[in-house]
Write a protein that holds these residues in place. Structure first.
Motif, PDB file in Angstrom:
ATOM      1  N   ILE A 157       0.835  -1.205   0.000  1.00  0.00           N
ATOM      2  CA  ILE A 157       0.000   0.000   0.000  1.00  0.00           C
ATOM      3  C   ILE A 157       0.870   1.256   0.000  1.00  0.00           C
ATOM      4  O   ILE A 157       1.922   1.307   0.654  1.00  0.00           O
ATOM      5  N   VAL A 158       0.408   2.257  -0.718  1.00  0.00           N
ATOM      6  CA  VAL A 158       1.044   3.577  -0.720  1.00  0.00           C
ATOM      7  C   VAL A 158       0.042   4.577  -0.138  1.00  0.00           C
ATOM      8  O   VAL A 158      -1.143   4.559  -0.487  1.00  0.00           O
ATOM      9  N   GLY A 192      -1.495  14.578   2.691  1.00  0.00           N
ATOM     10  CA  GLY A 192      -1.367  16.020   2.564  1.00  0.00           C
ATOM     11  C   GLY A 192      -0.138  16.485   3.322  1.00  0.00           C
ATOM     12  O   GLY A 192       0.583  15.688   3.937  1.00  0.00           O
ATOM     13  N   ASP A 193       0.122  17.778   3.310  1.00  0.00           N
ATOM     14  CA  ASP A 193       1.270  18.381   3.991  1.00  0.00           C
ATOM     15  C   ASP A 193       1.276  17.982   5.466  1.00  0.00           C
ATOM     16  O   ASP A 193       0.367  18.324   6.224  1.00  0.00           O
ATOM     17  N   LEU A 194       2.320  17.279   5.887  1.00  0.00           N
ATOM     18  CA  LEU A 194       2.368  16.761   7.259  1.00  0.00           C
ATOM     19  C   LEU A 194       2.667  17.832   8.296  1.00  0.00           C
ATOM     20  O   LEU A 194       2.841  17.516   9.482  1.00  0.00           O
ATOM     21  N   GLY A 195       2.719  19.085   7.873  1.00  0.00           N
ATOM     22  CA  GLY A 195       2.799  20.180   8.823  1.00  0.00           C
ATOM     23  C   GLY A 195       1.421  20.737   9.146  1.00  0.00           C
ATOM     24  O   GLY A 195       1.291  21.651   9.959  1.00  0.00           O
ATOM     25  N   ILE A 196       0.384  20.177   8.514  1.00  0.00           N
ATOM     26  CA  ILE A 196      -0.994  20.647   8.689  1.00  0.00           C
ATOM     27  C   ILE A 196      -1.773  19.669   9.563  1.00  0.00           C
ATOM     28  O   ILE A 196      -1.608  18.451   9.450  1.00  0.00           O
ATOM     29  N   GLY A 197      -2.611  20.207  10.432  1.00  0.00           N
ATOM     30  CA  GLY A 197      -3.311  19.399  11.423  1.00  0.00           C
ATOM     31  C   GLY A 197      -4.106  18.244  10.862  1.00  0.00           C
ATOM     32  O   GLY A 197      -4.024  17.122  11.372  1.00  0.00           O
ATOM     33  N   ASP A 198      -4.890  18.482   9.813  1.00  0.00           N
ATOM     34  CA  ASP A 198      -5.702  17.407   9.233  1.00  0.00           C
ATOM     35  C   ASP A 198      -4.829  16.253   8.762  1.00  0.00           C
ATOM     36  O   ASP A 198      -5.165  15.081   8.962  1.00  0.00           O
ATOM     37  N   ALA A 199      -3.703  16.579   8.112  1.00  0.00           N
ATOM     38  CA  ALA A 199      -2.816  15.540   7.595  1.00  0.00           C
ATOM     39  C   ALA A 199      -2.162  14.753   8.730  1.00  0.00           C
ATOM     40  O   ALA A 199      -1.983  13.533   8.633  1.00  0.00           O
ATOM     41  N   ILE A 200      -1.818  15.443   9.802  1.00  0.00           N
ATOM     42  CA  ILE A 200      -1.221  14.767  10.963  1.00  0.00           C
ATOM     43  C   ILE A 200      -2.210  13.778  11.561  1.00  0.00           C
ATOM     44  O   ILE A 200      -1.874  12.620  11.843  1.00  0.00           O
ATOM     45  N   ASP A 201      -3.446  14.218  11.739  1.00  0.00           N
ATOM     46  CA  ASP A 201      -4.470  13.343  12.318  1.00  0.00           C
ATOM     47  C   ASP A 201      -4.749  12.138  11.418  1.00  0.00           C
ATOM     48  O   ASP A 201      -4.965  11.026  11.906  1.00  0.00           O
ATOM     49  N   ARG A 202      -4.762  12.367  10.111  1.00  0.00           N
ATOM     50  CA  ARG A 202      -5.032  11.264   9.192  1.00  0.00           C
ATOM     51  C   ARG A 202      -3.879  10.263   9.192  1.00  0.00           C
ATOM     52  O   ARG A 202      -4.111   9.046   9.125  1.00  0.00           O
ATOM     53  N   LEU A 203      -2.643  10.740   9.296  1.00  0.00           N
ATOM     54  CA  LEU A 203      -1.510   9.819   9.369  1.00  0.00           C
ATOM     55  C   LEU A 203      -1.587   8.975  10.638  1.00  0.00           C
ATOM     56  O   LEU A 203      -1.318   7.771  10.612  1.00  0.00           O
ATOM     57  N   ASN A 204      -1.991   9.593  11.740  1.00  0.00           N
ATOM     58  CA  ASN A 204      -2.157   8.835  12.985  1.00  0.00           C
ATOM     59  C   ASN A 204      -3.244   7.770  12.830  1.00  0.00           C
ATOM     60  O   ASN A 204      -3.130   6.665  13.372  1.00  0.00           O
ATOM     61  N   GLY A 205      -4.301   8.097  12.091  1.00  0.00           N
ATOM     62  CA  GLY A 205      -5.356   7.121  11.836  1.00  0.00           C
ATOM     63  C   GLY A 205      -4.869   5.974  10.977  1.00  0.00           C
ATOM     64  O   GLY A 205      -5.224   4.812  11.204  1.00  0.00           O
ATOM     65  N   VAL A 206      -4.050   6.298   9.960  1.00  0.00           N
ATOM     66  CA  VAL A 206      -3.451   5.258   9.122  1.00  0.00           C
ATOM     67  C   VAL A 206      -2.626   4.313   9.983  1.00  0.00           C
ATOM     68  O   VAL A 206      -2.713   3.074   9.847  1.00  0.00           O
ATOM     69  N   GLU A 227       4.463   2.568   1.958  1.00  0.00           N
ATOM     70  CA  GLU A 227       5.203   3.739   1.478  1.00  0.00           C
ATOM     71  C   GLU A 227       4.348   4.979   1.695  1.00  0.00           C
ATOM     72  O   GLU A 227       3.137   4.964   1.442  1.00  0.00           O
ATOM     73  N   ILE A 228       4.991   6.057   2.161  1.00  0.00           N
ATOM     74  CA  ILE A 228       4.277   7.304   2.436  1.00  0.00           C
ATOM     75  C   ILE A 228       4.939   8.439   1.668  1.00  0.00           C
ATOM     76  O   ILE A 228       6.162   8.596   1.691  1.00  0.00           O
ATOM     77  N   SER A 229       4.134   9.224   0.977  1.00  0.00           N
ATOM     78  CA  SER A 229       4.611  10.418   0.291  1.00  0.00           C
ATOM     79  C   SER A 229       3.667  11.561   0.645  1.00  0.00           C
ATOM     80  O   SER A 229       2.452  11.358   0.732  1.00  0.00           O
ATOM     81  N   SER A 230       4.196  12.747   0.882  1.00  0.00           N
ATOM     82  CA  SER A 230       3.338  13.864   1.291  1.00  0.00           C
ATOM     83  C   SER A 230       3.528  15.077   0.391  1.00  0.00           C
ATOM     84  O   SER A 230       4.594  15.276  -0.204  1.00  0.00           O
ATOM     85  N   GLY A 250       1.978  10.157  -8.400  1.00  0.00           N
ATOM     86  CA  GLY A 250       1.664   8.930  -9.127  1.00  0.00           C
ATOM     87  C   GLY A 250       2.699   8.636 -10.196  1.00  0.00           C
ATOM     88  O   GLY A 250       3.168   7.498 -10.341  1.00  0.00           O
ATOM     89  N   ARG A 251       3.081   9.650 -10.964  1.00  0.00           N
ATOM     90  CA  ARG A 251       4.086   9.455 -12.014  1.00  0.00           C
ATOM     91  C   ARG A 251       5.426   9.044 -11.417  1.00  0.00           C
ATOM     92  O   ARG A 251       6.107   8.142 -11.941  1.00  0.00           O
ATOM     93  N   ASN A 252       5.815   9.709 -10.340  1.00  0.00           N
ATOM     94  CA  ASN A 252       7.083   9.378  -9.695  1.00  0.00           C
ATOM     95  C   ASN A 252       7.069   7.959  -9.151  1.00  0.00           C
ATOM     96  O   ASN A 252       8.036   7.205  -9.283  1.00  0.00           O
ATOM     97  N   LEU A 253       5.945   7.576  -8.569  1.00  0.00           N
ATOM     98  CA  LEU A 253       5.795   6.240  -8.003  1.00  0.00           C
ATOM     99  C   LEU A 253       5.940   5.173  -9.088  1.00  0.00           C
ATOM    100  O   LEU A 253       6.644   4.161  -8.906  1.00  0.00           O
TER     101      LEU A 253
END
Length: 340
Positions: free
Chosen positions: A180-181, A185-199, A214-217, A229-232
């Motif tokens: 899974i990849v 979102g930007d891991l300096g932003i609250g929503d993205a931090i909370d979602r990463l914790n949920g993951v 794999e994680i990319s932000s 996606g192209r880079n992946l």
């Protein structure tokens, strides 16, 4: 333009009687009220809002600072705020902070300078000290949406990003995916931090950790989904599923996969987050985590109106739940066959 004197002459009553009807204060007989209302309609009289504000010490204007009102997500939050304040006779003034501390401070100060009765804030950075002090001196109520970066907030409205992201990751794992990849979102932003914790929590339920995916932000934007996606695909093709931290990221990913000749979900399964207006019209329709941004706005406005009516109320807090919406972008992945 008709004046209050014109209305009083047409209705045959005093200016003070007209003022009582316009302001909704004090007794006026039904006969005089009908005459005044008829005169107002015939003359097209409109009360002077600035004069009323000076008399009442209320502008009846609510200020709102969003991250970017040019995006559908934040436009829907604004819609929710306006929908809730209109019945209370309030108008809305909106500005963007662009997830930048200085821009957020400027927006807040501008709204205070325009005598807003209260503020709804969706900030991504800690509030600048001078903006805090200006807001403190203004003595107006504040309600925050998302991570609370305002030390003066009397109300908070939170989205359950954690549970939403955990549900998304759990669903992919339940369908048999392990390669899974996660496009965050930007891991300096609250929503993205909370979602990463949920993951992370979703992975832990299956005995896995963030090291197993794999994680990319990047930005919550189609361009990030497309570029990531192209880079992946240049580096690897063995992944079977992608969790896009926002539907717009998933949309960009769809394009990258399509250009590479891959199809969703036959080659790669994709799950998103938001259930924006376009998710069900993607090809194939996107499985995603539904949230209701207009509900965030509704609740924030309701909390602010409560604080305006009674400043001693609070602190107020609401949590908006998310929901897994299963469509057709995630396929069941058969178990890996171990070669002996």
């Amino acid at each position: 333009m008709a004046t209050i004197s014109d209305v009083s002459k047409r209705a045959g009553v005093s200016r003070s009687t007209v003022s009582r009807v316009v302001a909704g204060n004090g007794y006026v007989s039904s006969e005089k009220r009908r005459a005044i209302e008829l005169a107002i309609a015939e003359l097209g009289y409109r009360p002077n809002a600035m004069a009323q504000a000076l008399r009442s010490n209320r502008s009846n204007v609510i200020g709102a600072v969003m991250v970017d009102i040019g995006t559908p997500y934040f436009a829907n939050i604004v819609y929710g705020v306006q929908r809730s304040i209109r019945p209370a006779g309030k108008s809305l003034m909106v500005s963007s902070g662009y997830a930048d501390q200085d821009q957020e401070a400027r927006a807040i100060i501008e709204l205070v300078d325009r005598s807003c009765d209260g503020l709804v804030l969706y900030l991504e950075r800690p509030m600048r000290a001078d903006a805090v002090e200006i807001l403190r001196k203004a003595r107006i109520p504040v309600v925050s949406i998302g991570h609370d970066h305002c030390p003066l907030s009397g109300g908070k409205v939170l989205l359950d990003n954690f549970e939403g992201a955990r549900a998304a990751m759990r669903y992919l794992l339940e369908q048999g995916h392990r390669k899974i990849v996660y496009l965050s979102g930007d891991l300096g932003i609250g929503d993205a931090i909370d979602r990463l914790n949920g993951v992370e929590a979703g992975l832990a339920e299956f005995g896995l950790s963030l090291d197993d995916i794999e994680i990319s932000s990047g930005l919550f934007h189609e361009n990030f989904g497309y570029a990531a996606g192209r880079n992946l695909l240049k580096r690897r093709r063995d992944f079977t599923a992608v969790f896009a931290g926002a539907d717009v990221i998933a949309a960009g990913l769809y394009m990258a996969l399509g250009e590479a000749g891959l199809s969703v979900p036959d080659d790669v399964s994709v799950i998103g987050f938001d259930d924006g207006y376009h998710a069900q019209f993607m090809a194939p329709p996107l499985t995603t985590i539904r949230q209701k941004p207009d509900r965030l706005g509704d609740l924030a406005a309701e909390h602010l109106l409560t604080l305006l009516a009674d400043p001693e109320t609070g602190p107020l807090q609401s949590l908006v739940q998310t929901q897994l919406v299963v469509r057709s972008s995630v396929a069941v992945h058969p178990p890996e066959v171990e070669v002996v």
